[in-house]
Design a protein around this motif. Structure first.
Motif, PDB file in Angstrom:
ATOM      1  N   MET A  68      14.497   5.434 -10.633  1.00 17.50           N
ATOM      2  CA  MET A  68      14.133   4.315 -10.949  1.00 17.50           C
ATOM      3  C   MET A  68      13.758   3.492  -9.670  1.00 17.50           C
ATOM      4  SD  MET A  68      17.945   1.549 -10.976  1.00 17.50           S
ATOM      5  CE  MET A  68      18.398   1.862 -10.301  1.00 17.50           C
ATOM      6  N   VAL A  69      15.092   4.466  -8.228  1.00 17.22           N
ATOM      7  CA  VAL A  69      14.249   4.292  -6.955  1.00 17.22           C
ATOM      8  C   VAL A  69      12.601   4.894  -6.296  1.00 17.22           C
ATOM      9  CG1 VAL A  69      14.614   4.916  -4.313  1.00 17.22           C
ATOM     10  CG2 VAL A  69      17.258   4.805  -5.804  1.00 17.22           C
ATOM     11  N   TYR A  70      12.657   5.950  -7.215  1.00 19.05           N
ATOM     12  CA  TYR A  70      10.977   6.204  -7.378  1.00 19.05           C
ATOM     13  C   TYR A  70      10.218   4.731  -8.429  1.00 19.05           C
ATOM     14  CZ  TYR A  70       6.404   8.478  -7.941  1.00 19.05           C
ATOM     15  OH  TYR A  70       5.186   8.630  -7.294  1.00 19.05           O
ATOM     16  N   TYR A  71      10.760   4.678  -9.043  1.00 15.69           N
ATOM     17  CA  TYR A  71       9.780   3.193  -9.584  1.00 15.69           C
ATOM     18  C   TYR A  71       9.611   1.856  -8.831  1.00 15.69           C
ATOM     19  CZ  TYR A  71       7.936  -0.090 -12.461  1.00 15.69           C
ATOM     20  OH  TYR A  71       7.522  -1.472 -13.498  1.00 15.69           O
ATOM     21  N   LEU A  72      10.690   1.570  -7.916  1.00 16.49           N
ATOM     22  CA  LEU A  72      11.067   0.671  -7.449  1.00 16.49           C
ATOM     23  C   LEU A  72      10.285   0.834  -5.728  1.00 16.49           C
ATOM     24  CD1 LEU A  72      14.763  -0.348  -7.974  1.00 16.49           C
ATOM     25  CD2 LEU A  72      12.424  -1.578  -9.327  1.00 16.49           C
ATOM     26  N   PHE A  73      10.438   1.536  -5.076  1.00 24.18           N
ATOM     27  CA  PHE A  73      10.057   1.696  -4.209  1.00 24.18           C
ATOM     28  C   PHE A  73       8.000   2.512  -4.047  1.00 24.18           C
ATOM     29  CE2 PHE A  73      14.320   0.909  -3.903  1.00 24.18           C
ATOM     30  CZ  PHE A  73      14.258  -0.470  -3.053  1.00 24.18           C
ATOM     31  N   SER A  74       7.957   2.879  -4.923  1.00 23.38           N
ATOM     32  CA  SER A  74       6.818   4.047  -5.158  1.00 23.38           C
ATOM     33  C   SER A  74       5.224   3.532  -4.180  1.00 23.38           C
ATOM     34  CB  SER A  74       6.149   3.918  -6.443  1.00 23.38           C
ATOM     35  OG  SER A  74       5.786   2.302  -7.057  1.00 23.38           O
ATOM     36  N   SER A  75       5.312   2.005  -4.054  1.00 21.89           N
ATOM     37  CA  SER A  75       4.259   1.043  -3.400  1.00 21.89           C
ATOM     38  C   SER A  75       4.112   1.072  -2.005  1.00 21.89           C
ATOM     39  CB  SER A  75       3.859   0.141  -3.616  1.00 21.89           C
ATOM     40  OG  SER A  75       5.064  -0.201  -3.057  1.00 21.89           O
ATOM     41  N   GLY A  76       5.267   1.516  -1.490  1.00 24.57           N
ATOM     42  CA  GLY A  76       5.936   1.877   0.185  1.00 24.57           C
ATOM     43  C   GLY A  76       5.968   3.746  -0.069  1.00 24.57           C
ATOM     44  N   ILE A  77       6.417   4.244  -0.684  1.00 27.19           N
ATOM     45  CA  ILE A  77       5.693   5.997  -0.247  1.00 27.19           C
ATOM     46  C   ILE A  77       4.926   5.856  -0.635  1.00 27.19           C
ATOM     47  CG2 ILE A  77       6.811   7.970  -1.362  1.00 27.19           C
ATOM     48  CD1 ILE A  77       8.821   6.881  -2.987  1.00 27.19           C
ATOM     49  N   ASN A  78       4.511   5.781  -1.691  1.00 26.97           N
ATOM     50  CA  ASN A  78       2.577   6.041  -1.305  1.00 26.97           C
ATOM     51  C   ASN A  78       1.297   5.186  -0.692  1.00 26.97           C
ATOM     52  OD1 ASN A  78       3.019   7.315  -4.368  1.00 26.97           O
ATOM     53  ND2 ASN A  78       2.500   4.876  -5.110  1.00 26.97           N
ATOM     54  N   GLY A  79       2.267   4.601   0.057  1.00 25.76           N
ATOM     55  CA  GLY A  79       2.142   3.962   1.228  1.00 25.76           C
ATOM     56  C   GLY A  79       2.106   4.863   2.263  1.00 25.76           C
ATOM     57  N   MET A  80       3.542   5.707   2.412  1.00 21.55           N
ATOM     58  CA  MET A  80       3.805   6.113   3.906  1.00 21.55           C
ATOM     59  C   MET A  80       3.177   7.481   3.597  1.00 21.55           C
ATOM     60  SD  MET A  80       7.353   7.675   4.652  1.00 21.55           S
ATOM     61  CE  MET A  80       7.550   7.637   3.360  1.00 21.55           C
ATOM     62  N   GLU A  81       3.178   7.900   2.174  1.00 25.93           N
ATOM     63  CA  GLU A  81       1.920   9.305   2.485  1.00 25.93           C
ATOM     64  C   GLU A  81       0.601   9.439   2.817  1.00 25.93           C
ATOM     65  OE1 GLU A  81       4.433  11.990  -1.126  1.00 25.93           O
ATOM     66  OE2 GLU A  81       3.655  10.111  -1.589  1.00 25.93           O
ATOM     67  N   GLU A  82       0.259   8.327   2.591  1.00 27.56           N
ATOM     68  CA  GLU A  82      -1.051   8.018   2.442  1.00 27.56           C
ATOM     69  C   GLU A  82      -1.498   7.440   4.684  1.00 27.56           C
ATOM     70  OE1 GLU A  82      -5.028   4.856   2.340  1.00 27.56           O
ATOM     71  OE2 GLU A  82      -3.004   4.592   0.505  1.00 27.56           O
ATOM     72  N   VAL A  83      -0.415   6.672   5.137  1.00 30.68           N
ATOM     73  CA  VAL A  83      -0.815   6.456   6.871  1.00 30.68           C
ATOM     74  C   VAL A  83      -0.419   7.783   7.613  1.00 30.68           C
ATOM     75  CG1 VAL A  83       0.028   6.152   8.412  1.00 30.68           C
ATOM     76  CG2 VAL A  83      -0.232   4.394   6.376  1.00 30.68           C
ATOM     77  N   ASN A  84       1.112   9.341   6.701  1.00 32.79           N
ATOM     78  CA  ASN A  84       1.151   9.819   7.616  1.00 32.79           C
ATOM     79  C   ASN A  84       0.109  11.394   6.924  1.00 32.79           C
ATOM     80  OD1 ASN A  84       3.243   9.524   8.885  1.00 32.79           O
ATOM     81  ND2 ASN A  84       3.441   8.835   7.418  1.00 32.79           N
ATOM     82  N   GLY A  85      -1.079  11.054   6.381  1.00 31.93           N
ATOM     83  CA  GLY A  85      -1.859  12.162   5.651  1.00 31.93           C
ATOM     84  C   GLY A  85      -0.715  13.467   4.636  1.00 31.93           C
ATOM     85  N   GLY A  93       3.161  18.501   2.774  1.00 35.21           N
ATOM     86  CA  GLY A  93       3.178  17.179   2.114  1.00 35.21           C
ATOM     87  C   GLY A  93       4.439  17.119   1.570  1.00 35.21           C
ATOM     88  N   THR A  94       5.550  17.108   2.283  1.00 32.62           N
ATOM     89  CA  THR A  94       6.958  16.805   1.962  1.00 32.62           C
ATOM     90  C   THR A  94       7.480  16.098   2.745  1.00 32.62           C
ATOM     91  OG1 THR A  94       7.705  18.530   3.572  1.00 32.62           O
ATOM     92  CG2 THR A  94       7.591  19.478   1.285  1.00 32.62           C
ATOM     93  N   GLY A  95       7.142  15.516   3.247  1.00 30.26           N
ATOM     94  CA  GLY A  95       7.271  14.006   4.105  1.00 30.26           C
ATOM     95  C   GLY A  95       8.861  13.178   3.756  1.00 30.26           C
ATOM     96  N   ALA A  96       7.958  12.787   2.258  1.00 30.70           N
ATOM     97  CA  ALA A  96       8.485  11.600   1.985  1.00 30.70           C
ATOM     98  C   ALA A  96       9.620  12.114   0.711  1.00 30.70           C
ATOM     99  CB  ALA A  96       7.674  10.518   0.544  1.00 30.70           C
ATOM    100  N   MET A  97       9.863  13.041   0.237  1.00 30.63           N
ATOM    101  CA  MET A  97      10.579  14.372  -0.362  1.00 30.63           C
ATOM    102  C   MET A  97      11.773  14.180   0.435  1.00 30.63           C
ATOM    103  SD  MET A  97      10.373  17.825  -1.081  1.00 30.63           S
ATOM    104  CE  MET A  97      11.240  19.123  -0.814  1.00 30.63           C
ATOM    105  N   GLY A  98      12.418  13.746   1.121  1.00 38.41           N
ATOM    106  CA  GLY A  98      13.621  13.817   2.215  1.00 38.41           C
ATOM    107  C   GLY A  98      13.951  12.502   1.858  1.00 38.41           C
ATOM    108  N   ILE A  99      13.737  11.503   0.898  1.00 39.43           N
ATOM    109  CA  ILE A  99      14.295  10.631   0.744  1.00 39.43           C
ATOM    110  C   ILE A  99      14.887  10.370  -1.101  1.00 39.43           C
ATOM    111  CG2 ILE A  99      13.782   7.638  -0.738  1.00 39.43           C
ATOM    112  CD1 ILE A  99      10.995   7.715   0.875  1.00 39.43           C
TER     113      ILE A  99
END
Length: 215
Positions: A68-85, A93-99
């Motif tokens: 549910m958290v992933y679904y609600l915040f998916s746009s922010g998570i994807n954006g964070m991954e894109e910005v950081n490469g 590519g495990t940075g966002a995984m820490g959420i």
């Protein structure tokens, strides 16, 4: 996560635990923690069939919560991954995984992380047994003990949380790990040297039984 925000997150976590106990305590005894359920089976003869059901529910609950958290915040998570490469499925590519799953802070060895998780889980179990033991003359009245359990989660989170993210519960990491694996992080979910298995899942078990025996 910054040092300033972390105590507030610990308070939220402990408060959520207290509220959950109030909600389901009268129904199931508030089996929220896999390690605590296992301790009750070993030391108090808790029904193994019920324990299997509770443990399954704990893991599935954690899985669904993370989904549910992933679904609600998916746009922010994807954006964070894109910005950081960050590219999922790669070691970098495990940075966002820490959420979703816990991990050791920079400079914290696996051994120190393991010790931290075992100690704080033992503290949690000791508190639960202390406030629920009818033979303990210092035990608080029903309801007040629930606050004490939430409080020990807060205290452990503030004191030790920066080291590992304070899982304190195998289900809290195992359920999310299953989702994270399926969401694209794959084999990197458990971290190097199987950190997610050894520290976050096995760690909370290792001292919990000794803590109960001591009490």
């Amino acid at each position: 996560m910054s040092d300033v925000r972390y105590p507030f997150m610990a308070v939220c976590w402990g408060g959520a635990i207290t509220i959950a106990i109030y909600i389901v305590g009268g129904v199931s005894g508030a089996h929220l923690n896999l390690a605590v359920t296992a301790a009750l089976v070993v030391w108090d003869g808790f029904d193994k069939k019920k324990a299997v059901c509770y443990i399954t529910a704990q893991i599935l609950g954690a899985f669904c919560a993370v989904a549910m958290v992933y679904y609600l915040f998916s746009s922010g998570i994807n954006g964070m991954e894109e910005v950081n490469g960050w590219v999922r499925g790669t070691a970098e590519g495990t940075g966002a995984m820490g959420i979703f799953v816990t991990g050791a802070a920079a400079g914290v060895s696996m051994f120190k992380a393991f010790i931290s998780e075992t100690v704080i889980t033992a503290m949690l179990v000791l508190t639960i047994y202390a406030v629920t033991d009818k033979g303990n003359v210092s035990a608080p009245d029903t309801g007040i003990g629930d606050i004490a359990i939430g409080a020990i989660v807060i205290f452990c989170g503030i004191a030790f949380g920066l080291l590992t993210g304070f899982a304190m519960n195998p289900a809290r990491d195992f359920g999310p790990s299953l989702f994270v694996m399926a969401a694209g992080w794959g084999k990197y979910t458990l971290g190097s040297d199987f950190y997610g298995l050894i520290v976050s899942i096995i760690g909370p078990f290792s001292e919990v039984f000794k803590a109960v025996e001591f009490f």
